[in-house]
Design an enzyme around this catalytic site. Sequence first.
Site, PDB file in Angstrom:
ATOM      1  N   CYS A  99       0.795  -1.236   0.000  1.00  9.89           N
ATOM      2  CA  CYS A  99       0.000   0.000   0.000  1.00  9.89           C
ATOM      3  C   CYS A  99       0.821   1.275   0.000  1.00  9.89           C
ATOM      4  CB  CYS A  99      -0.912   0.021   1.220  1.00  9.89           C
ATOM      5  SG  CYS A  99      -2.260  -1.096   1.015  1.00  9.89           S
TER       6      CYS A  99
HETATM    7  N1  CO8 Z   1     -20.485  -9.894   5.012  1.00  2.25           N
HETATM    8  C1  CO8 Z   1     -21.149  -9.938   6.173  1.00  2.25           C
HETATM    9  N2  CO8 Z   1     -20.528 -10.025   7.371  1.00  2.25           N
HETATM   10  C2  CO8 Z   1     -19.169 -10.102   7.375  1.00  2.25           C
HETATM   11  C3  CO8 Z   1     -18.418 -10.070   6.191  1.00  2.25           C
HETATM   12  C4  CO8 Z   1     -19.122  -9.964   4.966  1.00  2.25           C
HETATM   13  N3  CO8 Z   1     -18.481  -9.907   3.784  1.00  2.25           N
HETATM   14  N4  CO8 Z   1     -17.114 -10.156   6.499  1.00  2.25           N
HETATM   15  C5  CO8 Z   1     -17.030 -10.244   7.830  1.00  2.25           C
HETATM   16  N5  CO8 Z   1     -18.287 -10.221   8.378  1.00  2.25           N
HETATM   17  C6  CO8 Z   1     -18.657 -10.300   9.788  1.00  2.25           C
HETATM   18  C7  CO8 Z   1     -17.627 -11.037  10.621  1.00  2.25           C
HETATM   19  O1  CO8 Z   1     -17.834 -12.422  10.568  1.00  2.25           O
HETATM   20  C8  CO8 Z   1     -17.883 -10.463  12.002  1.00  2.25           C
HETATM   21  O2  CO8 Z   1     -18.990 -11.132  12.585  1.00  2.25           O
HETATM   22  P1  CO8 Z   1     -19.036 -11.394  14.181  1.00  2.25           P
HETATM   23  O3  CO8 Z   1     -19.020 -10.029  14.805  1.00  2.25           O
HETATM   24  O4  CO8 Z   1     -20.322 -12.120  14.338  1.00  2.25           O
HETATM   25  O5  CO8 Z   1     -17.802 -12.185  14.482  1.00  2.25           O
HETATM   26  C9  CO8 Z   1     -18.322  -9.018  11.723  1.00  2.25           C
HETATM   27  O6  CO8 Z   1     -18.725  -8.999  10.347  1.00  2.25           O
HETATM   28  C10 CO8 Z   1     -17.226  -8.015  11.947  1.00  2.25           C
HETATM   29  O7  CO8 Z   1     -16.019  -8.476  11.329  1.00  2.25           O
HETATM   30  P2  CO8 Z   1     -14.697  -7.671  11.379  1.00  2.25           P
HETATM   31  O8  CO8 Z   1     -14.398  -7.255  12.792  1.00  2.25           O
HETATM   32  O9  CO8 Z   1     -13.628  -8.402  10.623  1.00  2.25           O
HETATM   33  O10 CO8 Z   1     -15.131  -6.383  10.517  1.00  2.25           O
HETATM   34  P3  CO8 Z   1     -14.494  -4.957  10.502  1.00  2.25           P
HETATM   35  O11 CO8 Z   1     -15.465  -3.983  11.013  1.00  2.25           O
HETATM   36  O12 CO8 Z   1     -13.110  -4.949  11.086  1.00  2.25           O
HETATM   37  O13 CO8 Z   1     -14.339  -4.673   8.936  1.00  2.25           O
HETATM   38  C11 CO8 Z   1     -12.576  -4.682   7.288  1.00  2.25           C
HETATM   39  C12 CO8 Z   1     -13.521  -5.516   8.131  1.00  2.25           C
HETATM   40  C13 CO8 Z   1     -13.410  -3.859   6.313  1.00  2.25           C
HETATM   41  C14 CO8 Z   1     -11.646  -5.600   6.537  1.00  2.25           C
HETATM   42  C15 CO8 Z   1     -11.779  -3.715   8.184  1.00  2.25           C
HETATM   43  O14 CO8 Z   1     -11.228  -4.408   9.283  1.00  2.25           O
HETATM   44  C16 CO8 Z   1     -10.645  -3.018   7.475  1.00  2.25           C
HETATM   45  O15 CO8 Z   1     -10.762  -2.476   6.388  1.00  2.25           O
HETATM   46  N6  CO8 Z   1      -9.507  -2.942   8.118  1.00  2.25           N
HETATM   47  C17 CO8 Z   1      -8.371  -2.215   7.566  1.00  2.25           C
HETATM   48  C18 CO8 Z   1      -7.622  -3.143   6.756  1.00  2.25           C
HETATM   49  C19 CO8 Z   1      -6.772  -2.457   5.772  1.00  2.25           C
HETATM   50  O16 CO8 Z   1      -6.806  -1.291   5.504  1.00  2.25           O
HETATM   51  N7  CO8 Z   1      -5.947  -3.218   5.180  1.00  2.25           N
HETATM   52  C20 CO8 Z   1      -5.118  -2.745   4.178  1.00  2.25           C
HETATM   53  C21 CO8 Z   1      -4.894  -3.843   3.317  1.00  2.25           C
HETATM   54  S1  CO8 Z   1      -4.454  -3.368   1.775  1.00  2.25           S
HETATM   55  C22 CO8 Z   1      -2.776  -3.264   1.668  1.00  2.25           C
HETATM   56  O17 CO8 Z   1      -2.030  -3.103   2.573  1.00  2.25           O
HETATM   57  C23 CO8 Z   1      -2.252  -3.454   0.303  1.00  2.25           C
HETATM   58  C24 CO8 Z   1      -1.990  -4.885   0.109  1.00  2.25           C
HETATM   59  C25 CO8 Z   1      -1.647  -5.124  -1.324  1.00  2.25           C
HETATM   60  C26 CO8 Z   1      -2.842  -5.144  -2.209  1.00  2.25           C
HETATM   61  C27 CO8 Z   1      -3.400  -6.504  -2.352  1.00  2.25           C
HETATM   62  C28 CO8 Z   1      -4.385  -6.580  -3.473  1.00  2.25           C
HETATM   63  C29 CO8 Z   1      -5.006  -7.917  -3.672  1.00  2.25           C
END
Ligand code: CO8
Length: 379
Positions: free
Chosen positions: A162
């Site tokens: 990123c």
């Molecule tokens: N639909 C419905 N529910 C879902 C889904 C879904 N798709 N996914 C997860 N849930 C549920 C989970 O099971 C969980 O349920 P429960 O509470 O019952 O256990 C609930 O939703 C909450 O889950 P999370 O706590 O995981 O959800 P978040 O609120 O944390 O949101 C995110 C998830 C959106 C992924 C969030 O954590 C996020 O964006 N974090 C930041 C991550 C980030 O910015 N990463 C950067 C990565 S990119 C990068 O560095 C570049 C890499 C190179 C590129 C690669 C390209 C391929």
Amino acid sequence: MAATLPSTGIVISGSGLWTPPNVITNAELVASYNAWVEKYNAEHAAEIASGKMEEKPTSSERFIEKASGIKSRFVYTREGILDIDRMRPKFPERKEEELSNQAEIAVYAAREAMAAAGKTAADIDAVIVACAYTQRAYPAIAIEVQNELGIEGFGFDMLLACSAATFGLHRACDSLLAGSAKCVLAVNPELVTPQVNFRDRDSHFIFGDVSTAVILERAETCTSANSYEILGTRALTKYSINIRSNFGHMSYANDVDPFGPDKLFHQSGRKVFEEVSPVAAKHMSDHLASLGLTPKDVRRFWIHQANINMNKRVMKQLLGEEPSEDVAPTILDRYANTASAGSIIAFNLYNGDLKKGDIGVICSFGAGYSVGSLVVRRR
Ligand code: CO8
């Protein structure tokens, strides 16, 4: 703001953006994912009933938009992504004599940046391709881009997930300061959908493809009517396994499935959210302070675009309040996370209205962990 600000004497004289012509909405992505889940659960009904396997839960549009702010994403090709028997894009392999997909999109953005900066190939002597993945190990994509554009000099690829784009701009700035280049093209052909696991509920919605480019040169050679002086650059990395792809040249010798889920993008999103946000806010605050500036002196923040809640949190920690769209524009609602290109897309789309002397910050944060920033001033 300090009366006199330091300056590198290096300027950003133009930027370019190539947006793919194809869009996938959350509704389409969720419909495909859920159809696959339904089929998967039906095929494993006996194991699920006996407790040997867990039923796969469905994905939801509501969750995706609330948790990430993403509504849709642009993709190089839609073909194959929504097909539940494939769930990965289909890229017919090109002949070695043909332009690679990544060089092709790099060139689109590069040409736009060159036109914006008023530069021809003869003016440029270095090409940096900085992105999350390159589609082959060698020859470097940058050399292919250099060749396609007819640029004399040198080119190299740089991977830093990123933060590749901002770190690429740092390298460009350093080369200009050292005198090893006189005008640099820094390109970010973020072709990321081939590395998305569209069968992973946690991350199937996060990414989109794009290409961005920036021209940097010394202030003396700049003829652009819209340019930004770089006041300073700052970089930080701290090792973490919370965002990872194990895809690489060792897979052939590891006797493992070279296409297994760990070879695709995977992360502990919540940990990333919690751990990176304060680091990014502190990084920008420290960088500004080192230049005699405070966050309130900044007219616009073009920050990394991974998650709307994370962006709001970083900016709230920095400014003490949530910023307006005018101060920190959002593009991830329509572009999704485009790996390192997000802050450059925001810069490209939202810099024309700044006035002479206005201060801006370009900042990325993500895998590594890594944080990279540039403080700039409109000329
Ligand atoms: N639909 C419905 N529910 C879902 C889904 C879904 N798709 N996914 C997860 N849930 C549920 C989970 O099971 C969980 O349920 P429960 O509470 O019952 O256990 C609930 O939703 C909450 O889950 P999370 O706590 O995981 O959800 P978040 O609120 O944390 O949101 C995110 C998830 C959106 C992924 C969030 O954590 C996020 O964006 N974090 C930041 C991550 C980030 O910015 N990463 C950067 C990565 S990119 C990068 O560095 C570049 C890499 C190179 C590129 C690669 C390209 C391929």
